[in-house]
Design an enzyme around this catalytic site. Structure first.
Site, PDB file in Angstrom:
ATOM      1  N   LEU A  17      -2.771   0.369  -8.670  1.00 51.13           N
ATOM      2  CA  LEU A  17      -3.017  -0.531  -7.548  1.00 51.13           C
ATOM      3  C   LEU A  17      -1.797  -1.417  -7.347  1.00 51.13           C
ATOM      4  O   LEU A  17      -1.342  -2.077  -8.279  1.00 51.13           O
ATOM      5  CB  LEU A  17      -4.247  -1.378  -7.881  1.00 51.13           C
ATOM      6  CG  LEU A  17      -4.924  -2.145  -6.779  1.00 51.13           C
ATOM      7  CD1 LEU A  17      -5.300  -1.259  -5.606  1.00 51.13           C
ATOM      8  CD2 LEU A  17      -6.174  -2.807  -7.333  1.00 51.13           C
ATOM      9  N   HIS A  18      -1.269  -1.443  -6.127  1.00 51.16           N
ATOM     10  CA  HIS A  18      -0.036  -2.190  -5.862  1.00 51.16           C
ATOM     11  C   HIS A  18      -0.127  -2.858  -4.499  1.00 51.16           C
ATOM     12  O   HIS A  18      -1.187  -2.854  -3.874  1.00 51.16           O
ATOM     13  CB  HIS A  18       1.171  -1.250  -5.970  1.00 51.16           C
ATOM     14  CG  HIS A  18       1.000   0.009  -5.188  1.00 51.16           C
ATOM     15  ND1 HIS A  18       1.272   0.087  -3.857  1.00 51.16           N
ATOM     16  CD2 HIS A  18       0.532   1.230  -5.569  1.00 51.16           C
ATOM     17  CE1 HIS A  18       1.005   1.313  -3.433  1.00 51.16           C
ATOM     18  NE2 HIS A  18       0.553   2.024  -4.442  1.00 51.16           N
ATOM     19  N   GLY A  19       0.946  -3.417  -4.048  1.00 51.32           N
ATOM     20  CA  GLY A  19       0.961  -4.242  -2.856  1.00 51.32           C
ATOM     21  C   GLY A  19       0.411  -3.615  -1.592  1.00 51.32           C
ATOM     22  O   GLY A  19      -0.155  -4.299  -0.751  1.00 51.32           O
TER      23      GLY A  19
END
Length: 167
Positions: A17-19
């Site tokens: 999970l990232h930006g």
């Protein structure tokens, strides 16, 4: 009566999970994100870093592969679930373990020794290619590599052609 699990997307991405997550969660109108990765499920620092990517009104769970296989069946039909998977092996274990994934988006699989570059984001080993082919052949899982949140993507890969050579 069988529980209807509402998985709106599943994605293999080594970054987990990232930006960009906020954008695709909103785009798909999801209300629950499951990060399925054995290491992340027990790493509080990594979890805290991922939590900042998601609005507080979206549910976020960090499950091992085994927990995901066991608990997905308890999901409410009202839950619109995105499953973020850390690697091809975990996706394979989920599918073969009975998690009803019909489509998997492949995001980032980093380059390393023994992996073949398919595009600038996706690199697969022979073993990973065979696992994808087996999911395709035995469980009719379809694969894509479109960008979930932005136009930052390479051209769609011919997944059927890629996988047929391993069947």
């Amino acid at each position: 009566m069988e529980n209807k699990i509402n998985i709106v997307a599943s994605r293999i991405d080594q970054r987990l999970l990232h930006g960009q997550a906020t954008m695709f969660v909103k785009k798909l109108n999801a209300n629950l994100v499951i990060v399925c990765n054995d290491a992340a499920a027990t790493d509080k620092i990594q979890q805290n870093l991922m939590k900042v990517c998601i609005s507080s009104d979206i549910g976020l769970r960090f499950f091992t592969v085994r927990q995901t296989i066991d608990l997905i069946w308890k999901a409410s039909p009202e839950q619109k679930i995105i499953i973020i998977i850390g690697n091809v092996k975990d996706a394979y274990d989920l599918v073969m373990g009975g998690v009803p994934l019909t489509q998997i988006n492949i995001g980032n699989i980093h380059s390393s020794s023994g992996r073949k570059k398919l595009n600038r984001f996706i690199n697969l080993s022979e073993e990973e290619s065979k696992m994808l082919a087996q999911m395709y052949k035995e469980k009719n899982v379809k694969f894509s590599n479109y960008g979930l949140s932005t136009d930052v993507t390479d051209s769609p890969l011919d997944w059927e052609g890629i996988l047929n050579k391993w069947i």
